[in-house]
Scaffold this motif. Sequence first.
Motif, PDB file in Angstrom:
ATOM      1  N   GLU A   1       4.933  14.162  -7.284  1.00 22.47           N
ATOM      2  CA  GLU A   1       5.517  13.890  -6.564  1.00 22.47           C
ATOM      3  C   GLU A   1       5.524  13.128  -6.002  1.00 22.47           C
ATOM      4  OE1 GLU A   1       6.067  18.257  -4.775  1.00 22.47           O
ATOM      5  OE2 GLU A   1       6.719  19.368  -6.292  1.00 22.47           O
ATOM      6  N   VAL A   2       5.148  11.859  -5.515  1.00 18.00           N
ATOM      7  CA  VAL A   2       5.236  11.226  -5.045  1.00 18.00           C
ATOM      8  C   VAL A   2       6.297   9.897  -5.489  1.00 18.00           C
ATOM      9  CG1 VAL A   2       2.716  11.266  -4.542  1.00 18.00           C
ATOM     10  CG2 VAL A   2       3.363   9.157  -6.327  1.00 18.00           C
ATOM     11  N   ALA A   3       6.926  10.287  -6.260  1.00 22.01           N
ATOM     12  CA  ALA A   3       8.023   9.183  -6.256  1.00 22.01           C
ATOM     13  C   ALA A   3       9.540   9.899  -5.091  1.00 22.01           C
ATOM     14  CB  ALA A   3       9.234   9.631  -8.247  1.00 22.01           C
TER      15      ALA A   3
ATOM     16  N   GLU B   1      17.406  -7.835  -3.881  1.00 27.01           N
ATOM     17  CA  GLU B   1      17.393  -5.931  -3.721  1.00 27.01           C
ATOM     18  C   GLU B   1      15.767  -5.493  -4.059  1.00 27.01           C
ATOM     19  OE1 GLU B   1      19.377  -5.649  -7.784  1.00 27.01           O
ATOM     20  OE2 GLU B   1      21.487  -5.534  -6.451  1.00 27.01           O
ATOM     21  N   LEU B   2      15.232  -4.579  -3.616  1.00 27.18           N
ATOM     22  CA  LEU B   2      14.175  -4.421  -3.755  1.00 27.18           C
ATOM     23  C   LEU B   2      13.543  -4.392  -5.525  1.00 27.18           C
ATOM     24  CD1 LEU B   2      10.791  -4.053  -2.236  1.00 27.18           C
ATOM     25  CD2 LEU B   2      11.744  -1.858  -2.060  1.00 27.18           C
ATOM     26  N   VAL B   3      12.486  -4.658  -5.704  1.00 32.30           N
ATOM     27  CA  VAL B   3      11.994  -3.965  -6.955  1.00 32.30           C
ATOM     28  C   VAL B   3      10.118  -3.924  -6.205  1.00 32.30           C
ATOM     29  CG1 VAL B   3      10.626  -4.325  -9.340  1.00 32.30           C
ATOM     30  CG2 VAL B   3      12.914  -5.519  -8.904  1.00 32.30           C
ATOM     31  N   TYR B   4      10.163  -2.543  -6.324  1.00 31.73           N
ATOM     32  CA  TYR B   4       8.969  -2.030  -6.283  1.00 31.73           C
ATOM     33  C   TYR B   4       8.070  -1.027  -6.698  1.00 31.73           C
ATOM     34  CZ  TYR B   4       9.827   2.670  -3.880  1.00 31.73           C
ATOM     35  OH  TYR B   4      10.289   3.385  -3.463  1.00 31.73           O
ATOM     36  N   GLY B   5       6.577  -0.209  -6.561  1.00 30.27           N
ATOM     37  CA  GLY B   5       6.255   0.998  -7.753  1.00 30.27           C
ATOM     38  C   GLY B   5       6.831   2.044  -7.147  1.00 30.27           C
ATOM     39  N   GLY B   6       7.895   2.789  -6.777  1.00 33.33           N
ATOM     40  CA  GLY B   6       8.888   3.464  -6.129  1.00 33.33           C
ATOM     41  C   GLY B   6       8.429   4.783  -6.368  1.00 33.33           C
ATOM     42  N   GLY B   7       7.393   4.537  -4.728  1.00 30.37           N
ATOM     43  CA  GLY B   7       7.092   5.543  -4.090  1.00 30.37           C
ATOM     44  C   GLY B   7       7.491   5.566  -3.189  1.00 30.37           C
ATOM     45  N   ARG B   8       7.121   7.360  -2.531  1.00 33.82           N
ATOM     46  CA  ARG B   8       7.733   7.070  -0.699  1.00 33.82           C
ATOM     47  C   ARG B   8       6.719   7.247  -0.308  1.00 33.82           C
ATOM     48  NH1 ARG B   8       5.946  12.306   0.428  1.00 33.82           N
ATOM     49  NH2 ARG B   8       5.034  14.080  -1.427  1.00 33.82           N
TER      50      ARG B   8
ATOM     51  N   GLY C   1       1.182  -1.135   0.281  1.00 33.66           N
ATOM     52  CA  GLY C   1       0.310   0.197   0.131  1.00 33.66           C
ATOM     53  C   GLY C   1       0.821   0.977  -0.142  1.00 33.66           C
ATOM     54  N   ALA C   2       0.293   2.230   0.062  1.00 34.29           N
ATOM     55  CA  ALA C   2       0.878   3.853  -0.315  1.00 34.29           C
ATOM     56  C   ALA C   2       0.314   4.343   0.621  1.00 34.29           C
ATOM     57  CB  ALA C   2      -0.039   4.297  -1.849  1.00 34.29           C
ATOM     58  N   ASN C   3      -0.493   3.775   1.386  1.00 35.48           N
ATOM     59  CA  ASN C   3      -0.618   3.802   2.969  1.00 35.48           C
ATOM     60  C   ASN C   3      -0.108   3.110   3.717  1.00 35.48           C
ATOM     61  OD1 ASN C   3      -2.684   6.278   1.689  1.00 35.48           O
ATOM     62  ND2 ASN C   3      -3.554   4.420   1.573  1.00 35.48           N
ATOM     63  N   ASN C   4      -0.620   3.214   5.107  1.00 32.63           N
ATOM     64  CA  ASN C   4       0.106   2.582   6.311  1.00 32.63           C
ATOM     65  C   ASN C   4      -0.793   1.543   6.684  1.00 32.63           C
ATOM     66  OD1 ASN C   4       2.536   3.742   6.366  1.00 32.63           O
ATOM     67  ND2 ASN C   4       1.944   4.522   8.040  1.00 32.63           N
ATOM     68  N   GLY C   5      -2.188   1.972   6.739  1.00 34.89           N
ATOM     69  CA  GLY C   5      -3.504   0.871   7.131  1.00 34.89           C
ATOM     70  C   GLY C   5      -3.174   1.266   8.618  1.00 34.89           C
TER      71      GLY C   5
ATOM     72  N   GLY D   1       3.627   5.327   2.395  1.00 40.29           N
ATOM     73  CA  GLY D   1       3.381   4.420   2.929  1.00 40.29           C
ATOM     74  C   GLY D   1       4.023   3.024   3.398  1.00 40.29           C
ATOM     75  N   LEU D   2       3.424   2.226   2.842  1.00 36.85           N
ATOM     76  CA  LEU D   2       4.410   0.948   3.006  1.00 36.85           C
ATOM     77  C   LEU D   2       5.322   0.922   2.271  1.00 36.85           C
ATOM     78  CD1 LEU D   2       1.852  -2.160   4.300  1.00 36.85           C
ATOM     79  CD2 LEU D   2       2.825  -0.531   5.480  1.00 36.85           C
ATOM     80  N   MET D   3       4.669   1.610   0.639  1.00 37.49           N
ATOM     81  CA  MET D   3       5.996   1.497  -0.184  1.00 37.49           C
ATOM     82  C   MET D   3       6.780   2.331   0.349  1.00 37.49           C
ATOM     83  SD  MET D   3       3.521   1.887  -3.700  1.00 37.49           S
ATOM     84  CE  MET D   3       5.098   2.095  -4.002  1.00 37.49           C
ATOM     85  N   GLY D   4       6.701   3.393   0.871  1.00 37.65           N
ATOM     86  CA  GLY D   4       7.972   4.857   1.328  1.00 37.65           C
ATOM     87  C   GLY D   4       8.827   3.854   2.061  1.00 37.65           C
ATOM     88  N   ILE D   5       8.149   3.217   3.089  1.00 34.44           N
ATOM     89  CA  ILE D   5       8.862   2.375   4.162  1.00 34.44           C
ATOM     90  C   ILE D   5       9.643   1.120   3.559  1.00 34.44           C
ATOM     91  CG2 ILE D   5       8.894   0.631   6.312  1.00 34.44           C
ATOM     92  CD1 ILE D   5       5.777   2.406   6.812  1.00 34.44           C
ATOM     93  N   ILE D   6       8.873   1.000   2.720  1.00 35.86           N
ATOM     94  CA  ILE D   6      10.585  -0.543   2.302  1.00 35.86           C
ATOM     95  C   ILE D   6      11.307  -0.288   1.923  1.00 35.86           C
ATOM     96  CG2 ILE D   6       9.266  -1.561   0.297  1.00 35.86           C
ATOM     97  CD1 ILE D   6       9.989  -4.044   2.574  1.00 35.86           C
TER      98      ILE D   6
END
Length: 189
Positions: free
Chosen positions: A72-74, A35-42, A9-13, A44-49
């Motif tokens: 500006e979420v990259a 190595e991590l491959v992910y959606g590129g966001g900063r 998620g792009a949120n933390n829940g 929620g959980l995306m930013g945390i990982i």
Amino acid sequence: MHRLAVYCGANNGHDPAYAASTILLGKAMAARRIELVYGGGRLGLMGIIADTVLAEGGRVHGVIPEMLKDLEVAHQGVTELHIVQTMHERKAKMTDLTDAFVALPGGVGTMDELFEAWSWNALGYHNKPFAILNIGGYWDSLIAFLDTMAEQGFVSPERRKHLIISDNIPDCLDRLAAACNTEAGSFTW
């Protein structure tokens, strides 16, 4: 397994266990040099990982559509940031970059990514394994529904078994790594 695509998620829940487990996964990946491959966001959980893998000395490959970058979420601190035009291109690029997939808690985007990875595997487009990390029972209802799909004949028992389900990070990573060496890339409903 050298690279793992993490869908989340792009949120933390609401449950703090989601963020805490995401941090533990990032640390475990870095310790195993995955190595991590992910959606590129900063966010929620995306930013945390991403932040966790980077903080632990790991490499992070983000893939984000131009539209989201413009909002500006990259994440600007990743090892490598791929800018694509569409969500379809994002998922295809992530598939190209990774050896396996895991879904953490997330919303419709996470489900879309997981199911596309699964359906592409079923059709033989790739032979990469995929898993659900079932943090705090988040995916229990979906897992029950997937079992219903198999019971009702819409997913073969063999195909249903391809989805790795674990609530334990080391177990999940071990099973994905083992499946990277054995997963068959054939057409299977």
